[in-house]
Design a protein around this motif. Structure first.
Motif, mmCIF file in Angstrom:
data_model
loop_
_atom_site.group_PDB
_atom_site.id
_atom_site.type_symbol
_atom_site.label_atom_id
_atom_site.label_comp_id
_atom_site.label_asym_id
_atom_site.label_seq_id
_atom_site.Cartn_x
_atom_site.Cartn_y
_atom_site.Cartn_z
ATOM 1 N N MET A 114 0.761 -1.095 0.087
ATOM 2 C CA MET A 114 0.000 0.112 -0.104
ATOM 3 C C MET A 114 0.837 1.291 0.225
ATOM 4 S SD MET A 114 -3.219 0.905 2.627
ATOM 5 C CE MET A 114 -2.020 1.385 3.795
ATOM 6 N N ILE A 115 1.872 1.093 0.792
ATOM 7 C CA ILE A 115 2.922 2.415 0.760
ATOM 8 C C ILE A 115 3.456 2.618 -0.451
ATOM 9 C CG2 ILE A 115 5.085 3.124 1.692
ATOM 10 C CD1 ILE A 115 4.242 2.033 4.465
ATOM 11 N N GLY A 116 3.878 1.571 -1.168
ATOM 12 C CA GLY A 116 4.600 1.545 -2.604
ATOM 13 C C GLY A 116 3.493 2.080 -3.592
ATOM 14 N N GLY A 117 2.366 1.574 -3.437
ATOM 15 C CA GLY A 117 1.361 2.288 -4.327
ATOM 16 C C GLY A 117 0.917 3.698 -4.051
ATOM 17 N N LEU A 118 0.515 4.252 -3.075
ATOM 18 C CA LEU A 118 0.479 5.321 -2.587
ATOM 19 C C LEU A 118 1.398 6.334 -3.126
ATOM 20 C CD1 LEU A 118 -1.044 5.144 0.779
ATOM 21 C CD2 LEU A 118 -2.418 5.742 -1.229
ATOM 22 N N THR A 119 2.634 6.047 -2.778
ATOM 23 C CA THR A 119 4.010 6.698 -3.121
ATOM 24 C C THR A 119 4.000 6.960 -4.782
ATOM 25 O OG1 THR A 119 5.019 5.904 -1.253
ATOM 26 C CG2 THR A 119 6.510 6.890 -2.864
ATOM 27 N N ALA A 120 3.895 5.852 -5.432
ATOM 28 C CA ALA A 120 3.928 5.915 -6.922
ATOM 29 C C ALA A 120 2.956 6.734 -7.470
ATOM 30 C CB ALA A 120 3.889 4.512 -7.505
ATOM 31 N N THR A 121 1.816 6.685 -6.842
ATOM 32 C CA THR A 121 0.284 7.514 -7.479
ATOM 33 C C THR A 121 0.692 8.947 -6.977
ATOM 34 O OG1 THR A 121 -0.995 5.631 -7.020
ATOM 35 C CG2 THR A 121 -2.043 7.760 -7.168
ATOM 36 N N LEU A 122 0.811 9.270 -5.781
ATOM 37 C CA LEU A 122 1.138 10.478 -5.425
ATOM 38 C C LEU A 122 2.322 11.571 -6.023
ATOM 39 C CD1 LEU A 122 0.371 10.234 -1.490
ATOM 40 C CD2 LEU A 122 -1.179 10.795 -3.536
ATOM 41 N N SER A 123 3.430 10.764 -6.375
ATOM 42 C CA SER A 123 4.379 11.232 -6.990
ATOM 43 C C SER A 123 4.131 11.483 -8.510
ATOM 44 C CB SER A 123 5.612 10.551 -6.796
ATOM 45 O OG SER A 123 5.683 9.167 -7.408
ATOM 46 N N GLY A 124 3.275 10.646 -8.938
ATOM 47 C CA GLY A 124 2.876 10.671 -10.342
ATOM 48 C C GLY A 124 1.570 11.350 -10.598
ATOM 49 N N MET A 125 1.197 12.110 -9.800
ATOM 50 C CA MET A 125 -0.109 12.688 -9.856
ATOM 51 C C MET A 125 -0.411 13.566 -11.097
ATOM 52 S SD MET A 125 -2.935 12.756 -8.313
ATOM 53 C CE MET A 125 -2.808 12.058 -6.650
ATOM 54 N N ARG A 126 0.270 14.074 -11.631
ATOM 55 C CA ARG A 126 0.236 14.694 -12.720
ATOM 56 C C ARG A 126 -0.045 13.790 -13.802
ATOM 57 N NH1 ARG A 126 4.346 19.671 -13.682
ATOM 58 N NH2 ARG A 126 4.057 20.720 -11.635
ATOM 59 N N VAL A 127 0.649 12.570 -14.167
ATOM 60 C CA VAL A 127 0.305 11.635 -15.194
ATOM 61 C C VAL A 127 -1.228 10.901 -14.753
ATOM 62 C CG1 VAL A 127 1.003 9.477 -15.885
ATOM 63 C CG2 VAL A 127 2.819 11.158 -15.600
ATOM 64 N N VAL A 128 -1.287 10.588 -13.352
ATOM 65 C CA VAL A 128 -2.642 10.044 -13.217
ATOM 66 C C VAL A 128 -3.800 10.940 -13.615
ATOM 67 C CG1 VAL A 128 -4.206 9.555 -11.481
ATOM 68 C CG2 VAL A 128 -1.937 8.963 -11.373
ATOM 69 N N ARG A 129 -3.724 12.122 -13.513
ATOM 70 C CA ARG A 129 -4.905 12.971 -13.874
ATOM 71 C C ARG A 129 -4.912 13.169 -15.343
ATOM 72 N NH1 ARG A 129 -5.289 17.618 -9.047
ATOM 73 N NH2 ARG A 129 -5.546 16.170 -7.216
ATOM 74 N N ALA A 130 -3.570 13.448 -16.225
ATOM 75 C CA ALA A 130 -3.678 13.719 -17.480
ATOM 76 C C ALA A 130 -4.112 12.659 -18.099
ATOM 77 C CB ALA A 130 -2.080 13.816 -17.890
ATOM 78 N N TYR A 131 -4.052 11.561 -17.757
ATOM 79 C CA TYR A 131 -4.606 10.131 -18.289
ATOM 80 C C TYR A 131 -5.858 9.661 -17.678
ATOM 81 C CZ TYR A 131 -0.431 9.515 -21.132
ATOM 82 O OH TYR A 131 0.647 9.677 -21.734
ATOM 83 N N THR A 132 -6.417 10.652 -16.726
ATOM 84 C CA THR A 132 -7.893 10.359 -16.198
ATOM 85 C C THR A 132 -7.814 8.896 -15.536
ATOM 86 O OG1 THR A 132 -8.943 9.798 -18.208
ATOM 87 C CG2 THR A 132 -8.790 12.074 -17.678
#
Length: 505
Positions: A114-132
């Motif tokens: 969970m820590i790994g998933g959250l870290t990857a998502t939060l650090s890559g938030m621009r990509v997450v939002r850009a690709y919806t």
């Protein structure tokens, strides 16, 4: 008691951190999030278990032993008959405890995921939002949480049934014992006073067992966490100290790679295979090649981030495995492919290059790296605290900050790992100008894909699939090396005009 538990937890963390700082580099490529989880979640589990151990387990068994001894003195036959419950209870606790321990181990692994998933998502938030992909990320974390919930419920069910089960067994045996003693009292084999005393003692004897049963599973959870922590503490570490090893003086003549090979764990092909190379001190060597050709691995072997499995690396004829790591690495300045910026002040980030550096020396290094100009514009100048991973700085600013740190270290060997591959033209030009003066008289290794940044090197080494395909000057390689010529042609197609990096003024 509580203070003792806190101290024990802090000692665990200190010892684990000291060990982690010396673990092989390859460990962090696969276990980073899980290691963080062991510091946070596992140490908390050990702390809670330690508190319970001091509060309950250390006291209740002593109470049970005292009551048992008094009961033996009053009526040993009845006491021994009722004591049959003890091994039965121990067997049940042991069997259920194993299930709790395994479930908690899976739960703790889940925390790491969970820590790994959250870290990857939060650090890559621009990509997450850009690709919806917000919905996908919610489902991905929920799948991890659902598995963790499954293990938590399993432990909850076991803990809920353990105490009642032990109590039923204890009460049943106590009732049988009381009935037997009552019959003996009626026929005159025992007195009413002894009967009443034994009834009280039997009830008191099972009370500590009941309390131990309620906390035993918590101890098993702590044991599962402690096993994961000790797994880290017991790992083989790098020998940083110079105990029993020679100190390495600064390089004076040459650095040699002699038939060096290295294969990563679980890899089928070697990352570096039979590499032989001689680098005279004071020369500039550029290492080029396609992605995955072994460039960065080769330099990692020089710093002993990994030890070569075959061959030797010599500095002035001395095998680097025969000297202390500390004396070896103090002769190197390193700029990694992704510049590392810590969540601390600008001054502290630059000062990281040399312990005890003064503010004047830090400012001078920043000026040489052309970093002073942007640092002065920050709200608090050199005292400005940058965000995690340096997210408040641009790529070029992070790179110049890393360059200033390397300048401050002032080591005789300079390693520049693809440092200009992801920055703007203006920052790249400033980095070139900063390096032009700094590299005079230093041995340097420049790892890059971009041919314009390496054309002025004394020697260009072309790597492919872990091997050296060719080595020489730019003109020689263009005429005789197909791979280098292909890289050069591709570069020209990508950029029509680019000045070579002035490794020397």
């Amino acid at each position: 008691m509580f203070l003792s538990a806190i101290r024990a937890m802090l000692d665990f963390r200190r010892q684990m951190y000291a060990t982690v700082l010396q673990l092989p580099i390859v460990w962090f490529s696969r276990n980073l999030s899980d290691t963080v989880s062991r510091f946070v979640q596992d140490s908390q589990e050990v702390f809670r278990g330690y508190v319970i151990l001091l509060a309950k387990i250390a006291r209740e068994p002593l109470k049970a032993v005292a009551i048992f001894a008094l009961a033996l003195w009053l009526d040993y036959r009845l006491t021994l008959a009722v004591a049959v419950a003890a091994p039965i209870a121990a067997f049940i606790l042991r069997r259920l405890g194993k299930h709790v321990r395994k479930a908690n181990q899976r739960l703790l692994v889940g925390y790491g995921r969970m820590i790994g998933g959250l870290t990857a998502t939060l650090s890559g938030m621009r990509v997450v939002r850009a690709y919806t992909r917000e919905g996908y990320e919610r489902k991905r974390i929920w799948r991890v949480e659902r598995e963790m919930l499954k293990q938590s419920l399993k432990m909850g069910r076991i803990e809920a049934m353990t105490s009642p089960l032990i109590e039923v067994i204890g009460v049943a045996l106590a009732m049988l014992g009381i009935v037997w003693l009552a019959q003996r009292t009626l026929v005159g084999e025992s007195s009413p006073a002894v009967f009443l005393q034994m009834v009280v003692l039997l009830v008191a004897m099972f009370d500590p067992i009941r309390k131990v049963a309620t906390v035993y599973n918590r101890i098993q959870r702590a044991d599962a966490a402690a096993q994961r922590i000790f797994a880290v503490l017991d790992m083989p570490v790098e020998r940083v100290s110079s105990l029993g090893q020679r100190e390495l003086p600064p390089p004076q003549r040459r650095i040699e790679f002699v038939n060096v090979s290295y294969t990563y764990p679980e890899a089928n092909e070697p990352a570096v295979a039979e590499v032989s190379l001689v680098v005279p001190v004071g020369s500039q060597v550029a290492v080029v090649g396609p992605n995955g050709s072994g460039k960065t691995t080769l330099i990692s072997l020089l710093l002993r981030f990994f030890d070569s499995q075959e061959g030797r690396i010599l500095i002035d004829g001395t095998d680097i495995r025969e000297v202390s790591l500390k004396s070896l690495r103090r002769h190197f300045s390193l700029i990694t492919q992704d510049p590392v910026v810590f969540a601390m002040s600008i001054a502290d980030n630059i000062g990281y290059g040399r312990e005890g550096a003064t503010r004047e020396e830090i400012v001078e290094a920043a000026e040489r790296a052309y970093a002073d100009e942007f640092i002065r514009r920050l709200p608090e100048g050199y005292d400005t605290v940058v965000g995690e991973f340096g997210v408040t700085l641009s790529g070029g600013q992070r790179q110049r900050l890393a360059l200033a740190r390397a300048f401050l270290r002032d080591a005789p060997v300079f390693i520049f790992d693809e440092a200009t591959s992801q920055i703007d033209v203006d920052s790249e030009q400033k980095i070139r100008e900063a390096m032009s003066e700094f590299l005079i008289g230093r041995t340097s290794f420049l790892i890059a894909h971009r041919i314009a940044t390496v054309r002025a090197a004394d020697q260009i080494v072309v790597m492919n699939q872990g091997r050296i395909e060719d080595a020489g000057s730019h003109a020689d390689l263009v005429s005789r090396c197909d791979l280098y010529r292909s890289l050069y042609t591709t570069h020209l197609a990508g950029r029509t005009v680019e000045r070579p990096m002035p490794l020397r003024p």
